[in-house]
Scaffold this active site. Structure first.
Site, PDB file in Angstrom:
ATOM      1  N   HIS A   4       2.820  74.722  38.212  1.00 40.99           N
ATOM      2  CA  HIS A   4       1.457  74.284  37.855  1.00 40.99           C
ATOM      3  C   HIS A   4       0.559  75.448  37.416  1.00 40.99           C
ATOM      4  O   HIS A   4      -0.458  75.223  36.751  1.00 40.99           O
ATOM      5  CB  HIS A   4       0.772  73.617  39.051  1.00 40.99           C
ATOM      6  CG  HIS A   4       1.362  72.300  39.450  1.00 40.99           C
ATOM      7  ND1 HIS A   4       1.589  71.282  38.554  1.00 40.99           N
ATOM      8  CD2 HIS A   4       1.781  71.837  40.665  1.00 40.99           C
ATOM      9  CE1 HIS A   4       2.120  70.236  39.192  1.00 40.99           C
ATOM     10  NE2 HIS A   4       2.253  70.553  40.471  1.00 40.99           N
TER      11      HIS A   4
ATOM     12  N   ASP B 264      10.712  68.582  38.970  1.00 44.53           N
ATOM     13  CA  ASP B 264       9.740  68.358  40.042  1.00 44.53           C
ATOM     14  C   ASP B 264       9.016  67.028  39.768  1.00 44.53           C
ATOM     15  O   ASP B 264       8.796  66.670  38.611  1.00 44.53           O
ATOM     16  CB  ASP B 264       8.731  69.515  40.061  1.00 44.53           C
ATOM     17  CG  ASP B 264       7.808  69.479  41.267  1.00 44.53           C
ATOM     18  OD1 ASP B 264       8.020  70.281  42.198  1.00 44.53           O
ATOM     19  OD2 ASP B 264       6.875  68.653  41.267  1.00 44.53           O
TER      20      ASP B 264
ATOM     21  N   HIS C 159       6.051  66.264  40.022  1.00 44.83           N
ATOM     22  CA  HIS C 159       4.762  66.477  39.356  1.00 44.83           C
ATOM     23  C   HIS C 159       4.995  67.143  38.003  1.00 44.83           C
ATOM     24  O   HIS C 159       6.001  67.826  37.795  1.00 44.83           O
ATOM     25  CB  HIS C 159       3.862  67.350  40.235  1.00 44.83           C
ATOM     26  CG  HIS C 159       3.701  66.808  41.627  1.00 44.83           C
ATOM     27  ND1 HIS C 159       4.407  67.292  42.711  1.00 44.83           N
ATOM     28  CD2 HIS C 159       2.925  65.803  42.095  1.00 44.83           C
ATOM     29  CE1 HIS C 159       4.060  66.598  43.804  1.00 44.83           C
ATOM     30  NE2 HIS C 159       3.177  65.706  43.462  1.00 44.83           N
TER      31      HIS C 159
ATOM     32  N   ASP D  80      10.726  67.163  45.326  1.00 49.71           N
ATOM     33  CA  ASP D  80       9.791  66.132  45.772  1.00 49.71           C
ATOM     34  C   ASP D  80       9.963  64.823  45.015  1.00 49.71           C
ATOM     35  O   ASP D  80       9.100  63.945  45.078  1.00 49.71           O
ATOM     36  CB  ASP D  80       8.333  66.631  45.679  1.00 49.71           C
ATOM     37  CG  ASP D  80       8.047  67.392  44.415  1.00 49.71           C
ATOM     38  OD1 ASP D  80       8.890  67.355  43.492  1.00 49.71           O
ATOM     39  OD2 ASP D  80       6.979  68.020  44.326  1.00 49.71           O
TER      40      ASP D  80
END
Ligand code: ZN
Length: 396
Positions: free
Chosen positions: A149, A185, A187, A273
Site C-alpha cells: 500500500h 493480497d 487488498h 488475507d
C-alpha cells in the site's frame, strides 16, 4: 541440514527473516483502529508474535531445512529513494525516534519500526539481487511491516516502505528489462500500482477483493497510463470469491498476461488475507488455494524466466490460521507435498462457501474481459496495450 538444493542442477531456495522485523510494534488497537472511545486495547494482528508462531511451525515441520536462511541488511537511503521521497523517509525516522505514532493512514509504528521497515525493504532488495545473481532460484521474504500500500510520499494500511516496489526498481537498475509483480493480497496493491502506472517495464497484476481497501482503488478500468498503458491489470473479485475463482484467474488471466509479457523476473506480493478465516477480508480461500497458486506462479517462473521468483510477505491477520498459510506457501516453493491442514475441512464446509455460486457469473465476466485481450497479446506482446480499450468499456 541446510539448503537441500546444493547438488548440481538442483534449485536453491532462500528464506529472509530478521529479528528487527519482529520488533515492529504497531501498538495496541483493534483491526485498523487505534485504542479510543469503545475501542478496547488489543494486540494488533499480523506482527509479532503471529510471525514467530508461523516461523515456528516451519521449524517444527523441518521446512526451513530446505531453505538457506539469510539475514537481510536494512535498506540504505539510496535504496529507499528508489520508491520514496526524502521527506517520507525523514518523517518515518523522526516519528520512530520519538517513540512512534500514526505514520500516515492506518499505519501506526513504534520506536523500532523505522529499522524494521528498512529491514523489510532490504530483504526484498537482497533477495532480488541474489536471485538475479543466480545464488538462489526462489526466495521468500518473511518480513514486517508489509509494503504494497505504501506510496512514494505516505504510509498507508500498515505499509511504511514499498518493499517490492523498491526491489523491482533495484532489479531494473541491475539490467532487468521486464519485471512481473503479482499481488494476491486481498487488498489492492495501490502503492505498487502507483509506482509503475506509466512504466512499461513492470507488469503489475493485482487480484483483490473488489472495493475493499483502499476504497475505489484497483478497478478494471485502472489499466496504466502513458507508455505503461496496458501493463497494469486489476482483477477485482467480488466478496465471497474463493478457491475456484482465484485459480481461474491464475489460469485465465495471470498465465496469459505473463506469457505475453515475458518477464525476466517475477515478484509476488504474497498476502495471506484472502483466507476464509481472515478478519480483514471476505474471501473464502484456504491453504490449498495458496499452495496451488504458489505452484502455479513458480511453474510460470520456470517456463518464462529461468525460475527467478521472489515472494514477499504482505497481509495476513488470522492469528490462528496464518502459520498454516505461511507453511502452505513455503512448502510449495520447495516442492514439498501438501501439508495436512487441520482447519481445511471446516473451511471447505463454511456456509459462506456457497456465496461462490452466486458470484460465478461475475468472476467469469472479469476473466472473459482480460482473457480476450490477453490472448491477442500472446501473438503480439505490443497488443497488450489494447486490453485497456476494452476494459474501459466494461461497466459493472
Ligand atoms: Zn491485505
Amino acid at each position: 541440514m541446510s539448503g537441500l538444493g546444493d547438488a548440481v542442477g538442483v534449485p536453491r531456495y532462500a528464506w529472509y527473516s530478521d529479528e528487527a522485523c519482529y520488533w515492529h510494534d504497531p501498538g495496541l488497537g483493534v483491526g485498523f483502529l487505534p485504542v479510543g472511545p469503545d475501542i478496547q486495547p488489543l494486540r494488533e494482528f499480523g506482527s509479532d508474535p503471529d510471525l514467530r508462531r508461523a516461523e515456528g511451525l516451519l521449524r517444527k515441520n523441518n521446512i526451513l531445512d530446505y531453505y538457506h536462511c539469510q539475514r537481510p541488511c536494512p535498506a540504505t537511503d539510496a535504496e529507499l529513494l528508489l520508491a520514496h521521497s526524502p521527506g517520507h523517509i525523514a518523517h518515518i525516522e523522526a516519528l520512530a525516534a520519538n517513540g512512534g505514532g500514526e505514520a500516515g493512514i492506518y499505519a501506526p509504528i513504534g520506536f523500532h519500526s523505522a529499522l524494521a521497515a528498512r529491514t523489510a525493504a532490504g530483504a526484498c532488495v537482497q533477495a532480488v539481487t541474489e536471485v538475479l545473481a543466480g545464488t538462489f532460484q526462489r526466495a521468500y521474504c518473511f518480513i514486517r511491516p508489509p509494503g504494497h500500500h505504501a506510496e512514494r510520499d505516505r504510509a498507508i494500511g500498515f505499509c511504511i516502505y514499498n518493499n517490492l516496489g523498491i526491489a523491482a526498481h533495484a532489479a531494473l537498475l541491475q539490467g532487468v528489462q521486464r519485471v512481473l509483480i503479482l499481488d494476491w493480497d486481498v487488498h489492492h496493491g495501490n502503492g505498487i500500482q502507483s509506482l509503475f502506472y506509466d512504466d512499461p517495464r513492470v507488469l503489475f497484476i493485482s487480484i483483490h477483493q473488489e472495493g475493499l481497501f483502499p476504497p475505489l482503488s484497483g478497478t478494471l478500468r485502472d489499466v496504466g497510463d502513458g507508455e505503461g498503458l496496458g501493463t497494469t491489470i486489476n482483477v477485482p473479485l467480488p466478496a465471497g470469491s474463493g478457491h475456484d475463482a482465484y485459480l481461474a484467474v491464475m489460469n485465465q488471466v495471470v498465465t496469459t498476461a505473463a506469457s505475453a509479457f515475458r518477464p525476466e523476473l517475477i515478484l509476488v506480493a504474497a498476502g495471506l488475507d484472502l483466507s476464509a478465516h481472515d478478519p480483514m477480508g471476505r474471501q473464502m480461500c484456504t491453504s490449498q488455494t495458496l499452495r496451488l497458486m504458489t505452484q502455479h506462479i513458480c511453474r510460470l517462473a520456470d517456463d518464462l524466466c529461468d525460475g527467478r521468483i521472489v515472494f514477499a510477505h504482505e497481509g495476513g491477520y488470522s492469528s490462528w490460521y496464518l502459520p498454516i498459510l505461511v507453511r502452505a506457501v513455503a512448502a510449495a516453493i520447495v516442492n514439498l507435498p501438501e501439508q495436512a491442514d487441520p482447519f481445511l475441512h471446516a473451511l471447505a464446509n463454511l456456509p459462506g462457501q456457497r456465496l461462490q455460486k452466486h458470484q460465478q457469473r461475475r468472476i467469469e465476466q472479469v476473466c472473459d474481459i482480460h482473457r480476450a485481450h490477453l490472448l491477442a497479446a500472446a501473438s503480439d506482446p505490443r497488443s497488450l496495450l489494447q486490453a485497456s480499450e476494452v476494459s474501459s468499456r466494461w461497466s459493472p
